[in-house]
Scaffold this active site. Structure first.
Site, PDB file in Angstrom:
ATOM      1  N   HIS A 205      -3.751   5.735   6.265  1.00  0.00           N
ATOM      2  CA  HIS A 205      -2.435   6.378   6.385  1.00  0.00           C
ATOM      3  C   HIS A 205      -2.430   7.843   5.978  1.00  0.00           C
ATOM      4  O   HIS A 205      -1.419   8.513   6.089  1.00  0.00           O
ATOM      5  CB  HIS A 205      -1.411   5.651   5.505  1.00  0.00           C
ATOM      6  CG  HIS A 205      -1.572   5.951   4.042  1.00  0.00           C
ATOM      7  ND1 HIS A 205      -2.551   5.384   3.270  1.00  0.00           N
ATOM      8  CD2 HIS A 205      -0.904   6.794   3.224  1.00  0.00           C
ATOM      9  CE1 HIS A 205      -2.470   5.856   2.045  1.00  0.00           C
ATOM     10  NE2 HIS A 205      -1.484   6.722   1.980  1.00  0.00           N
TER      11      HIS A 205
HETATM   12  C1  UD1 Z   1       3.161   9.743   1.067  1.00  0.00           C
HETATM   13  C2  UD1 Z   1       2.319  10.682   0.210  1.00  0.00           C
HETATM   14  C3  UD1 Z   1       0.893  10.166   0.137  1.00  0.00           C
HETATM   15  C4  UD1 Z   1       0.850   8.728  -0.320  1.00  0.00           C
HETATM   16  C5  UD1 Z   1       1.772   7.882   0.532  1.00  0.00           C
HETATM   17  C6  UD1 Z   1       1.864   6.487  -0.048  1.00  0.00           C
HETATM   18  C7  UD1 Z   1       2.895  13.074   0.195  1.00  0.00           C
HETATM   19  C8  UD1 Z   1       2.512  14.410   0.732  1.00  0.00           C
HETATM   20  N1  UD1 Z   1       2.268  12.028   0.778  1.00  0.00           N
HETATM   21  O1  UD1 Z   1       2.640   9.772   2.382  1.00  0.00           O
HETATM   22  O2  UD1 Z   1       0.158  10.941  -0.795  1.00  0.00           O
HETATM   23  O3  UD1 Z   1      -0.464   8.256  -0.200  1.00  0.00           O
HETATM   24  O4  UD1 Z   1       3.099   8.448   0.531  1.00  0.00           O
HETATM   25  O5  UD1 Z   1       2.152   5.517   0.900  1.00  0.00           O
HETATM   26  O6  UD1 Z   1       3.730  12.980  -0.677  1.00  0.00           O
HETATM   27  N2  UD1 Z   1       8.090   6.641   6.826  1.00  0.00           N
HETATM   28  C9  UD1 Z   1       8.827   5.502   7.117  1.00  0.00           C
HETATM   29  N3  UD1 Z   1       9.461   4.880   6.083  1.00  0.00           N
HETATM   30  C10 UD1 Z   1       9.429   5.335   4.817  1.00  0.00           C
HETATM   31  C11 UD1 Z   1       8.706   6.491   4.532  1.00  0.00           C
HETATM   32  C12 UD1 Z   1       8.026   7.129   5.559  1.00  0.00           C
HETATM   33  O7  UD1 Z   1       8.889   5.047   8.259  1.00  0.00           O
HETATM   34  O8  UD1 Z   1      10.025   4.691   3.934  1.00  0.00           O
HETATM   35  C13 UD1 Z   1       7.341   7.311   7.932  1.00  0.00           C
HETATM   36  C14 UD1 Z   1       8.136   8.420   8.624  1.00  0.00           C
HETATM   37  O9  UD1 Z   1       7.717   8.421   9.955  1.00  0.00           O
HETATM   38  C15 UD1 Z   1       7.617   9.667   7.927  1.00  0.00           C
HETATM   39  C16 UD1 Z   1       6.168   9.314   7.654  1.00  0.00           C
HETATM   40  O10 UD1 Z   1       6.173   7.920   7.368  1.00  0.00           O
HETATM   41  O11 UD1 Z   1       7.746  10.821   8.711  1.00  0.00           O
HETATM   42  C17 UD1 Z   1       5.544  10.096   6.507  1.00  0.00           C
HETATM   43  O12 UD1 Z   1       6.257   9.892   5.280  1.00  0.00           O
HETATM   44  P1  UD1 Z   1       6.010  10.862   4.014  1.00  0.00           P
HETATM   45  O13 UD1 Z   1       6.891  10.450   2.902  1.00  0.00           O
HETATM   46  O14 UD1 Z   1       6.089  12.279   4.445  1.00  0.00           O
HETATM   47  O15 UD1 Z   1       4.513  10.657   3.649  1.00  0.00           O
HETATM   48  P2  UD1 Z   1       3.560   9.378   3.604  1.00  0.00           P
HETATM   49  O16 UD1 Z   1       2.674   9.432   4.818  1.00  0.00           O
HETATM   50  O17 UD1 Z   1       4.348   8.152   3.372  1.00  0.00           O
HETATM   51  N1  UDP Z   2      -0.042  -1.767  -0.912  1.00  0.00           N
HETATM   52  C1  UDP Z   2       0.884  -2.800  -0.723  1.00  0.00           C
HETATM   53  N2  UDP Z   2       1.087  -3.267   0.553  1.00  0.00           N
HETATM   54  C2  UDP Z   2       0.410  -2.761   1.631  1.00  0.00           C
HETATM   55  C3  UDP Z   2      -0.526  -1.728   1.423  1.00  0.00           C
HETATM   56  C4  UDP Z   2      -0.729  -1.240   0.137  1.00  0.00           C
HETATM   57  O1  UDP Z   2       1.494  -3.281  -1.677  1.00  0.00           O
HETATM   58  O2  UDP Z   2       0.648  -3.241   2.748  1.00  0.00           O
HETATM   59  C5  UDP Z   2      -0.238  -1.231  -2.277  1.00  0.00           C
HETATM   60  C6  UDP Z   2      -1.652  -1.271  -2.787  1.00  0.00           C
HETATM   61  O3  UDP Z   2      -1.911  -2.497  -3.441  1.00  0.00           O
HETATM   62  C7  UDP Z   2      -1.708  -0.083  -3.742  1.00  0.00           C
HETATM   63  C8  UDP Z   2      -0.706   0.874  -3.167  1.00  0.00           C
HETATM   64  O4  UDP Z   2       0.095   0.146  -2.247  1.00  0.00           O
HETATM   65  O5  UDP Z   2      -1.288  -0.443  -5.046  1.00  0.00           O
HETATM   66  C9  UDP Z   2      -1.427   1.992  -2.477  1.00  0.00           C
HETATM   67  O6  UDP Z   2      -0.514   2.796  -1.821  1.00  0.00           O
HETATM   68  P1  UDP Z   2      -0.907   3.752  -0.620  1.00  0.00           P
HETATM   69  O7  UDP Z   2      -2.201   3.334  -0.048  1.00  0.00           O
HETATM   70  O8  UDP Z   2       0.284   3.796   0.264  1.00  0.00           O
HETATM   71  O9  UDP Z   2      -0.991   5.183  -1.336  1.00  0.00           O
HETATM   72  P2  UDP Z   2      -2.154   5.983  -2.085  1.00  0.00           P
HETATM   73  O10 UDP Z   2      -2.699   5.132  -3.164  1.00  0.00           O
HETATM   74  O11 UDP Z   2      -3.161   6.377  -1.057  1.00  0.00           O
HETATM   75  O12 UDP Z   2      -1.434   7.186  -2.600  1.00  0.00           O
END
Ligand code: UD1
Ligand code: UDP
Length: 359
Positions: A205
């Site tokens: 992701h």
């Molecule tokens: C964010 C964090 C990343 C983290 C991840 C955890 C930043 C820069 N990135 O990435 O470090 O690893 O969260 O999962 O802060 N969206 C939904 N539903 C939601 C949230 C997001 O559909 O509840 C979709 C939307 O299309 C949105 C895209 O995800 O545009 C990106 O969301 P965003 O919050 O910008 O960053 P993440 O990719 O979730």
């Molecule tokens: N996780 C979860 N459900 C999922 C995928 C991940 O509960 O379908 C949990 C996972 O166990 C971990 C956390 O989400 O604790 C990791 O989050 P993510 O990979 O979104 O973010 P990152 O750690 O890269 O910031």
């Protein structure tokens, strides 16, 4: 001492949960400020329900947007709440836009900042997370480093010794508190019709992978290759961000089973019983290590070098050949490493340090 806990995304909720539980257990004065960066039920509310966390007192509902837009909205919203509540300390976790804005808002109001999971560095400034964690660390008064290595990085950047505390990573607490429950109550293995240790688990992701068509396509080709070579199901609980760009780029992986993002207990069970995990997630690299499941990281670098050192993880990058080669290599490696992320008491330690500090 009134504490504001800021969370915004899935990993922050999961990793802050042990600290929140400890504050609850001790009956301390605190409240949760949710930025609303994550808002979909399966990236947000499901974790509050499952980890039995109290509801957030405030939700800024900033949602998705460009980095500047999202960060600016959080900055403005957090400032208003902090001015109204005047806490002694703001506690943030990890490296998202939510925590950068939270740290900045607090430091400019002369409110103390505590950073859980301080001192991680990938040394790749193209990642938004790298900028976020560097700036958050340098705004903080209490830096809770998960390992000695993270502490050494902070010392190398000139942060004084007395601000840094090696506590372990709260993800170990979260796993120890939930693994038994996951083993006995989660039913995902049956629901997906899988056999323990006879499937691969994937998460991808990160922005630098899924917003880049060539990189995302290359990863998916590598994963298709893994599915074809080993003949085992490859399960991919797909983040909505990745689902969106996969559709925009017209990518259609053939060998993967795409499923919705999962609750923590189901995901923990799925990780624990996987033969091997392929991921670009930070938290998942740690969890694989703690659960003794081999991990192939689909990135060129990691801010979790401890996993490489103990041998639980390997960096494959995104080329299909390397993904396949490194998967073979990790499948042949003995899963006998020790967990470098602590003893599962990080949450207790963090609360204790804050209470002793008399701020
Ligand atoms: C964010 C964090 C990343 C983290 C991840 C955890 C930043 C820069 N990135 O990435 O470090 O690893 O969260 O999962 O802060 N969206 C939904 N539903 C939601 C949230 C997001 O559909 O509840 C979709 C939307 O299309 C949105 C895209 O995800 O545009 C990106 O969301 P965003 O919050 O910008 O960053 P993440 O990719 O979730
Ligand atoms: N996780 C979860 N459900 C999922 C995928 C991940 O509960 O379908 C949990 C996972 O166990 C971990 C956390 O989400 O604790 C990791 O989050 P993510 O990979 O979104 O973010 P990152 O750690 O890269 O910031």
């Amino acid at each position: 001492m009134k504490i504001t806990i800021i969370v915004g995304t899935r990993p922050e909720i999961i990793k802050m949960a042990p600290v929140i539980r400890e504050l609850e257990r001790q009956g301390r004065e605190y409240f949760i400020l949710h930025t609303g960066q994550h808002y979909s039920y399966n990236l947000d509310r499901v974790f509050f329900e499952q980890l039995k966390l109290p509801p957030s007192k405030y939700n800024l509902e900033v949602g998705s947007g460009s980095p500047a837009e999202q960060t600016a909205k959080i900055l403005i919203g957090v400032e208003k709440v902090l001015q109204e509540e005047n806490p002694a300390l703001v506690l943030i976790e990890g490296d998202t836009n939510s925590i950068l804005a939270g740290a900045l808002a607090a430091v400019k109001l002369h409110i103390k900042v505590g950073h859980v999971e301080a001192g991680l560095r990938s040394y790749d400034r193209n990642m938004p997370e790298e900028i976020n964690r560097i700036l958050a660390d340098h705004c903080s008064d209490f830096l809770f480093a998960p390992t000695e290595k993270a502490k050494a990085i902070l010392r190398g950047e000139g942060i004084p010794e007395e601000k840094i505390f090696v506590t372990g990573n709260t993800i170990v607490d979260a796993i120890y508190q939930n693994l038994e429950i996951a083993r006995s109550s989660a039913n995902i293995i049956n629901a997906l019709n899988l056999k323990p240790k006879e499937y691969f688990l994937v998460t991808v992701h990160r922005q630098e992978n899924v917003d880049n068509q060539a990189r995302f396509a290359s990863i998916l080709e590598g994963l298709d290759g893994v599915a074809a070579e080993f003949g085992m199901p490859v399960i991919y609980p797909i983040h909505p961000h990745s689902r969106r760009t996969m559709a925009e780029f017209g990518l259609r992986p053939r060998g993967l089973r795409l499923v919705e993002p999962m609750d923590f207990l189901s995901f923990l069970q799925l990780e624990n019983s996987a033969r091997l995990i392929l991921t670009d997630s930070g938290g998942v690299q740690e969890e694989a290590c703690i659960l003794s499941v081999p991990c192939v990281t689909l990135r060129d670098n990691t801010e979790r070098p401890e996993t490489l050192e103990v041998g639980s993880n390997i960096l494959a990058g995104v080329s299909p050949d390397r993904i396949l080669k490194h998967t073979r290599l990790m499948l042949n490696r003995e899963n006998k490493w020790s967990n470098p992320f602590g003893d599962g008491k990080a949450g207790e330690r963090i609360v204790e340090i804050l209470l002793q500090s008399r701020i």
